[in-house]
Design a protein around this motif. Structure first.
Motif, PDB file in Angstrom:
ATOM      1  N   TYR A  46       0.857  -1.180   0.000  1.00  0.00           N
ATOM      2  CA  TYR A  46       0.000   0.000   0.000  1.00  0.00           C
ATOM      3  C   TYR A  46       0.893   1.229   0.000  1.00  0.00           C
ATOM      4  N   GLY A  48       2.185  -3.801   3.147  1.00  0.00           N
ATOM      5  CA  GLY A  48       0.783  -4.167   3.026  1.00  0.00           C
ATOM      6  C   GLY A  48       0.555  -5.539   3.594  1.00  0.00           C
ATOM      7  N   ARG A  49       0.320  -6.465   2.686  1.00  0.00           N
ATOM      8  CA  ARG A  49       0.058  -7.816   3.140  1.00  0.00           C
ATOM      9  C   ARG A  49       0.546  -8.819   2.107  1.00  0.00           C
ATOM     10  N   PHE A  57      -0.476 -12.910   0.995  1.00  0.00           N
ATOM     11  CA  PHE A  57      -1.503 -13.908   1.240  1.00  0.00           C
ATOM     12  C   PHE A  57      -1.299 -15.113   0.341  1.00  0.00           C
ATOM     13  N   ASN A  96      -3.852 -14.988   5.368  1.00  0.00           N
ATOM     14  CA  ASN A  96      -3.638 -13.561   5.161  1.00  0.00           C
ATOM     15  C   ASN A  96      -2.564 -13.089   6.130  1.00  0.00           C
ATOM     16  N   CYS A 136      -1.321  -9.751   7.033  1.00  0.00           N
ATOM     17  CA  CYS A 136      -1.485  -8.300   6.958  1.00  0.00           C
ATOM     18  C   CYS A 136      -0.651  -7.629   8.041  1.00  0.00           C
ATOM     19  N   THR A 137       0.178  -6.689   7.638  1.00  0.00           N
ATOM     20  CA  THR A 137       1.060  -6.003   8.574  1.00  0.00           C
ATOM     21  C   THR A 137       0.265  -5.242   9.630  1.00  0.00           C
ATOM     22  N   THR A 140      -2.814  -5.779  10.792  1.00  0.00           N
ATOM     23  CA  THR A 140      -3.444  -6.718  11.722  1.00  0.00           C
ATOM     24  C   THR A 140      -2.409  -7.286  12.692  1.00  0.00           C
ATOM     25  N   GLN A 173       3.452  -8.919   6.754  1.00  0.00           N
ATOM     26  CA  GLN A 173       4.114  -9.124   5.474  1.00  0.00           C
ATOM     27  C   GLN A 173       5.609  -9.383   5.666  1.00  0.00           C
TER      28      GLN A 173
END
Length: 176
Positions: free
Chosen positions: A33, A41-42, A44, A54, A56-57, A59, A104
């Motif tokens: 992002y 970002g992430r 997956f 997933n 996600c950084t 989260t 990530q």
């Protein structure tokens, strides 16, 4: 360090290790992002175009901060005591990883470690991601998969999912 390499090169290398039976079914994807402060970002993993894991950084960071706060509260460490922050962060990070909450950067760290160690070490790894990479690796044969039947029962659900997926695609019957 893999995070500095182009994702396309890392992905190509990671894909080259996938077994033939899962080559088209399992996909690794990374999304960054640009407007995020760290531009992370992430990552997956999808199976048959459905997201199954997933990383996600945002989260992960939320869970990490929450766990750090809990550790400080449990151990009654004053919020202003900075001397133990690194130890607390490491404990919280280990807990978050054990819960299967990955950022990530955890994905990239795991890929890098997976690339650098022998496959038998990857199969015994405590890192779920490394174990998942190993389970879909073309270097892991049917006999090895059969030998793992009992030990996989002690693994997290996502590791069991990839084990069952690999066994199914290889025609290995596993009792439920």
């Amino acid at each position: 360090m893999l995070r500095n390499q182009q994702w396309s090169k890392v992905k190509k290398k990671l894909d080259s290790f996938k077994c033939d039976s899962l080559k088209d079914r399992v996909q690794f994807t990374v999304t960054n992002y640009r407007r995020a402060h760290d531009q992370l970002g992430r990552a997956f993993i999808t199976v048959d175009k459905k997201e199954v894991l997933n990383m996600c950084t945002i989260t992960s960071e939320r869970a990490l901060i929450s766990r750090e706060y809990e550790i400080k509260r449990e151990k009654q460490i004053p919020y202003t005591d900075w001397s133990r922050n690194l130890d607390i962060w490491e404990e919280a990070h280990d807990w978050v990883l054990d819960e299967g909450i990955f950022a990530q950067y955890d994905f990239f760290d795991s890929v890098e470690q997976y690339f650098q160690q022998p496959i038998h070490e990857s199969l015994k790894s405590n890192n779920m991601l490394i174990k998942i990479f190993a389970l879909i690796d073309r270097r892991v044969g049917k006999r090895t998969l059969v030998k793992m039947k009992e030990s996989v029962l002690n693994e997290k659900k996502i590791v069991q999912f990839f084990y069952k997926l690999r066994c199914e695609t290889e025609g290995i019957r596993i009792a439920k």
